[in-house]
Motif scaffolding. Structure first.
Motif, PDB file in Angstrom:
ATOM      1  N   VAL A 192      58.572  25.269  -2.798  1.00 38.86           N
ATOM      2  CA  VAL A 192      57.488  25.844  -3.609  1.00 38.86           C
ATOM      3  C   VAL A 192      56.990  24.869  -4.668  1.00 38.86           C
ATOM      4  N   HIS A 193      57.921  24.087  -5.243  1.00 32.91           N
ATOM      5  CA  HIS A 193      57.543  23.227  -6.368  1.00 32.91           C
ATOM      6  C   HIS A 193      57.245  21.783  -5.956  1.00 32.91           C
TER       7      HIS A 193
ATOM      8  N   ARG B 116      53.228  39.019  -7.773  1.00 32.23           N
ATOM      9  CA  ARG B 116      54.186  38.677  -6.713  1.00 32.23           C
ATOM     10  C   ARG B 116      55.169  37.616  -7.213  1.00 32.23           C
ATOM     11  N   GLN B 117      54.585  36.618  -7.896  1.00 31.12           N
ATOM     12  CA  GLN B 117      55.414  35.514  -8.399  1.00 31.12           C
ATOM     13  C   GLN B 117      56.410  36.029  -9.447  1.00 31.12           C
TER      14      GLN B 117
ATOM     15  N   PHE C 144      59.080  23.569 -20.915  1.00 35.13           N
ATOM     16  CA  PHE C 144      59.421  24.841 -20.267  1.00 35.13           C
ATOM     17  C   PHE C 144      60.726  25.406 -20.849  1.00 35.13           C
TER      18      PHE C 144
ATOM     19  N   ILE D  44      55.782  18.236 -11.159  1.00 32.75           N
ATOM     20  CA  ILE D  44      56.256  18.660 -12.480  1.00 32.75           C
ATOM     21  C   ILE D  44      57.159  17.552 -13.036  1.00 32.75           C
TER      22      ILE D  44
ATOM     23  N   LEU E 292      62.980  27.249  -3.376  1.00 29.44           N
ATOM     24  CA  LEU E 292      62.313  26.770  -4.587  1.00 29.44           C
ATOM     25  C   LEU E 292      61.876  25.314  -4.512  1.00 29.44           C
TER      26      LEU E 292
ATOM     27  N   LEU F 195      53.912  19.632  -6.688  1.00 25.90           N
ATOM     28  CA  LEU F 195      53.234  20.011  -7.937  1.00 25.90           C
ATOM     29  C   LEU F 195      53.348  18.865  -8.950  1.00 25.90           C
TER      30      LEU F 195
ATOM     31  N   GLY G 204      61.776  35.142  -1.364  1.00 21.59           N
ATOM     32  CA  GLY G 204      60.682  34.157  -1.470  1.00 21.59           C
ATOM     33  C   GLY G 204      61.012  32.892  -0.710  1.00 21.59           C
ATOM     34  N   ARG G 205      60.129  31.909  -0.871  1.00 27.24           N
ATOM     35  CA  ARG G 205      60.344  30.625  -0.196  1.00 27.24           C
ATOM     36  C   ARG G 205      61.385  29.812  -0.975  1.00 27.24           C
TER      37      ARG G 205
ATOM     38  N   TYR H  72      66.845  37.541  -2.750  1.00 27.20           N
ATOM     39  CA  TYR H  72      65.608  36.789  -2.957  1.00 27.20           C
ATOM     40  C   TYR H  72      64.936  36.555  -1.615  1.00 27.20           C
TER      41      TYR H  72
ATOM     42  N   THR I 231      62.751  21.807  -9.227  1.00 29.46           N
ATOM     43  CA  THR I 231      61.468  21.997  -9.902  1.00 29.46           C
ATOM     44  C   THR I 231      60.852  20.657 -10.311  1.00 29.46           C
TER      45      THR I 231
ATOM     46  N   TYR J  10      49.151  24.328 -14.033  1.00 32.12           N
ATOM     47  CA  TYR J  10      49.822  24.720 -12.780  1.00 32.12           C
ATOM     48  C   TYR J  10      49.441  26.133 -12.332  1.00 32.12           C
ATOM     49  N   PHE J  11      48.876  26.909 -13.234  1.00 30.66           N
ATOM     50  CA  PHE J  11      48.649  28.320 -12.907  1.00 30.66           C
ATOM     51  C   PHE J  11      47.168  28.691 -12.851  1.00 30.66           C
TER      52      PHE J  11
ATOM     53  N   LEU K  93      59.220  37.702  -7.717  1.00 30.25           N
ATOM     54  CA  LEU K  93      60.089  36.736  -7.035  1.00 30.25           C
ATOM     55  C   LEU K  93      60.966  35.970  -8.032  1.00 30.25           C
TER      56      LEU K  93
HETATM   57  C1  HEM Z   1      58.150  23.733 -15.418  1.00 28.44           C
HETATM   58  C2  HEM Z   1      58.565  24.814 -14.798  1.00 28.44           C
HETATM   59  C3  HEM Z   1      57.882  25.494 -13.645  1.00 28.44           C
HETATM   60  C4  HEM Z   1      56.584  25.432 -13.230  1.00 28.44           C
HETATM   61  C5  HEM Z   1      55.440  24.652 -13.857  1.00 28.44           C
HETATM   62  C6  HEM Z   1      56.464  26.278 -12.059  1.00 28.44           C
HETATM   63  C7  HEM Z   1      55.314  26.455 -11.321  1.00 28.44           C
HETATM   64  C8  HEM Z   1      55.188  27.228 -10.216  1.00 28.44           C
HETATM   65  C9  HEM Z   1      53.990  27.389  -9.442  1.00 28.44           C
HETATM   66  C10 HEM Z   1      52.651  26.704  -9.719  1.00 28.44           C
HETATM   67  C11 HEM Z   1      54.252  28.222  -8.421  1.00 28.44           C
HETATM   68  C12 HEM Z   1      53.318  28.681  -7.319  1.00 28.44           C
HETATM   69  C13 HEM Z   1      53.438  27.739  -6.144  1.00 28.44           C
HETATM   70  C14 HEM Z   1      52.654  28.184  -4.932  1.00 28.44           C
HETATM   71  O1  HEM Z   1      52.503  29.395  -4.710  1.00 28.44           O
HETATM   72  O2  HEM Z   1      52.227  27.307  -4.202  1.00 28.44           O
HETATM   73  C15 HEM Z   1      55.647  28.630  -8.561  1.00 28.44           C
HETATM   74  C16 HEM Z   1      56.266  29.529  -7.738  1.00 28.44           C
HETATM   75  C17 HEM Z   1      57.513  29.997  -7.970  1.00 28.44           C
HETATM   76  N1  HEM Z   1      58.407  29.560  -8.913  1.00 28.44           N
HETATM   77 FE1  HEM Z   1      58.060  28.164 -10.320  1.00 28.44          FE
HETATM   78  N2  HEM Z   1      57.670  26.832 -11.780  1.00 28.44           N
HETATM   79  C18 HEM Z   1      58.569  26.383 -12.728  1.00 28.44           C
HETATM   80  C19 HEM Z   1      59.897  26.696 -12.823  1.00 28.44           C
HETATM   81  C20 HEM Z   1      60.488  27.666 -12.069  1.00 28.44           C
HETATM   82  C21 HEM Z   1      61.875  28.091 -12.241  1.00 28.44           C
HETATM   83  C22 HEM Z   1      62.876  27.531 -13.239  1.00 28.44           C
HETATM   84  C23 HEM Z   1      62.087  29.079 -11.340  1.00 28.44           C
HETATM   85  C24 HEM Z   1      63.408  29.796 -11.188  1.00 28.44           C
HETATM   86  C25 HEM Z   1      63.559  31.060 -11.051  1.00 28.44           C
HETATM   87  C26 HEM Z   1      60.853  29.283 -10.590  1.00 28.44           C
HETATM   88  C27 HEM Z   1      60.674  30.209  -9.589  1.00 28.44           C
HETATM   89  C28 HEM Z   1      59.538  30.314  -8.822  1.00 28.44           C
HETATM   90  C29 HEM Z   1      59.367  31.284  -7.746  1.00 28.44           C
HETATM   91  C30 HEM Z   1      60.413  32.305  -7.317  1.00 28.44           C
HETATM   92  C31 HEM Z   1      58.118  31.082  -7.207  1.00 28.44           C
HETATM   93  C32 HEM Z   1      57.476  31.869  -6.059  1.00 28.44           C
HETATM   94  C33 HEM Z   1      58.059  31.518  -4.709  1.00 28.44           C
HETATM   95  C34 HEM Z   1      57.248  32.061  -3.536  1.00 28.44           C
HETATM   96  O3  HEM Z   1      56.040  32.248  -3.678  1.00 28.44           O
HETATM   97  O4  HEM Z   1      57.860  32.265  -2.465  1.00 28.44           O
HETATM   98  N3  HEM Z   1      59.924  28.401 -11.053  1.00 28.44           N
HETATM   99  N4  HEM Z   1      56.167  27.997  -9.649  1.00 28.44           N
END
Ligand code: HEM
Length: 411
Positions: A357-358, A330-331, A371, A363, A354, A361, A351-352, A349, A404, A319-320, A334
């Motif tokens: 954003v997810h 940045r992430q 996780f 997941i 949640l 993907l 950011g976009r 907060y 998510t 995913y990364f 956020l």
């Molecule tokens: C299996 C667990 C998770 C995975 C694999 C995951 C994966 C990702 C990925 C790939 C992005 C980038 C998406 C993009 O920019 O298009 C992202 C962004 C983000 N995720 Fe997760 N995530 C997970 C869980 C969480 C959880 C539990 C939180 C709670 C705080 C979280 C908060 C965020 C935030 C704040 C962003 C950035 C939002 C933005 O760019 O406006 N994520 N995540």
């Protein structure tokens, strides 16, 4: 179905507090009191009589105060009692009706005159013989009640001490089933048909209770109990403290049950609105998770430990891939902002959303479990334990999982 105070008298009386008074030096020698019950009653008496030193001598230096408008600590208690002594606020007249004990906790049920009649619960937690924490709930007592009982009368003697644990579980299960899960049809599994009711607006008996609930619903008044804070009990008495909403207002519920032969035979309660602003940061029942976890730095430290592990884990690294360093920074920020604001810390907060954003993907639930394993190990390493760990894990499961994991997102 419940009595309700729109605000406690305390809210009106204790709005402004000055610094500790000059006569509050700690020169009081406490009388020898053996039990925590005796000490809890003595603190209450000292408050009523304006005896700041006697009250202060029975509490720890870092006495944690939850009564909304009383400031924190031993100092806060001294300020309150000194104001009573100086007649800046009226002295409460408190008749302690019931007292019981659960381990380190002492529970007091009072008939109060302050300045009108009220019913009140107080809970003290003791540590090495001194009161270390205090909670309270207070509600107006109407002149007449639907059921003919007062909000405090009835049996006071603690019996069946060997059944304490069983009765606590039974009362908690009643609360969970009937009020949290709204299964009113299961009421008769918990309540004796002739239950004696002390809520001033509800009649005795199970049909009386159901009728009361129906009447509230007709008036558009809803009761939503969301979560139990704690269950206290000794023998036949069990107090369930929970929070939720009454008539749309954030409310604390104190429900006292008397249990006989495995069923609830009597019920008293106090409902108090939970004000948004308090004279301390300890919360009505407990402080925000933000505070309990250790604030901003503790959360940032946790993210810096756990999230790099997420991004290199064999099952999650996909995913990364291809994210620039700047995107990762940045992430990171956020994620911290989102966690801090969700745990009621002082961050907005930006950011976009949640789910946006997810979504896409893909997941999976299995990946979510991986996780969460990484996160719980990191919590252990950072010393996040007990209640705090449990609440933190619950936040991830209850708030973040559904935004998510693909299959759990709303379509
Ligand atoms: C299996 C667990 C998770 C995975 C694999 C995951 C994966 C990702 C990925 C790939 C992005 C980038 C998406 C993009 O920019 O298009 C992202 C962004 C983000 N995720 Fe997760 N995530 C997970 C869980 C969480 C959880 C539990 C939180 C709670 C705080 C979280 C908060 C965020 C935030 C704040 C962003 C950035 C939002 C933005 O760019 O406006 N994520 N995540």
């Amino acid at each position: 179905m419940k009595s309700f105070t729109t605000y406690s008298l305390l809210a009106l009386l204790f709005i402004s507090f000055e610094s500790e008074s000059a006569d509050s030096r700690n020169d009081f020698k406490p009388r020898k009191m053996k039990t925590n019950k005796e000490k809890a009653i003595a603190i209450n008496k000292a408050v009523q009589s304006g005896d700041a030193e006697s009250a202060a001598a029975l509490v720890t230096e870092n006495y944690i105060q939850h009564t909304p408008n009383v400031p924190d600590g031993k100092g806060g208690l001294r300020i309150l009692v000194t104001k009573i002594k100086n007649k800046e606020i009226p002295a409460p007249k408190i008749n302690n009706v019931r007292v019981f004990e659960d381990g380190e906790f002492v529970i007091l049920h009072h008939d109060v005159n302050w300045p009108n009649r009220k019913a009140m619960f107080e809970i003290y937690r003791f540590e090495n013989g001194l009161a270390a924490e205090h909670w309270s709930g207070i509600a107006d007592h109407p002149e007449t009640t639907v059921n003919g009982h007062s909000m405090v009368d009835g049996p006071t003697e603690v019996a069946d001490k060997n059944l304490t644990q069983k009765n606590k579980e039974f009362a908690a299960s009643c609360m969970q089933t009937v009020l949290i899960n709204s299964q009113f049809d299961k009421l008769s599994e918990f309540y004796h048909p002739d239950i004696i009711q002390h809520n001033p607006f509800i009649d005795n008996t199970v049909p009386g209770l159901l009728k009361g609930v129906e009447e509230l619903q007709k008036k558009g008044i809803s009761i939503e109990i969301k979560k139990i804070f704690k269950v206290f009990g000794e023998g036949n008495f069990t107090l369930v403290c929970s929070e939720g909403k009454f008539a749309g207002k954030h409310t604390a519920f104190f429900d006292l049950f008397r249990i006989e032969d495995g069923v609830i035979v009597e019920h008293w309660d106090v409902l108090q609105e939970m004000p948004e602003k308090m004279a301390h940061e300890n919360g009505f029942f407990k402080a925000s998770l933000y505070k309990r976890i250790g604030g901003y730095d503790a959360i940032a430290g946790f993210v810096d430990l756990a999230f790099p592990r997420v991004s290199v884990h064999p099952q999650l690294q996909k995913y990364f891939i291809g994210h620039a360093d700047n995107s990762k920074y940045r992430q990171r920020q956020l994620i911290i902002d989102k966690l801090v604001s969700t745990l009621e810390g002082p961050t907005i907060y930006l950011g976009r959303p949640l789910d946006a954003v997810h979504k896409g993907l893909n997941i999976t639930a299995e990946e979510w479990n991986v996780f969460m394993q990484i996160l719980t190990h990191a919590m252990d390493e950072r010393g996040i334990a007990g209640d705090v760990k449990q609440d933190f894990v619950e936040t991830f499961q209850n708030v973040f999982r559904s935004v998510t994991v693909e299959s759990e997102m709303s379509k």
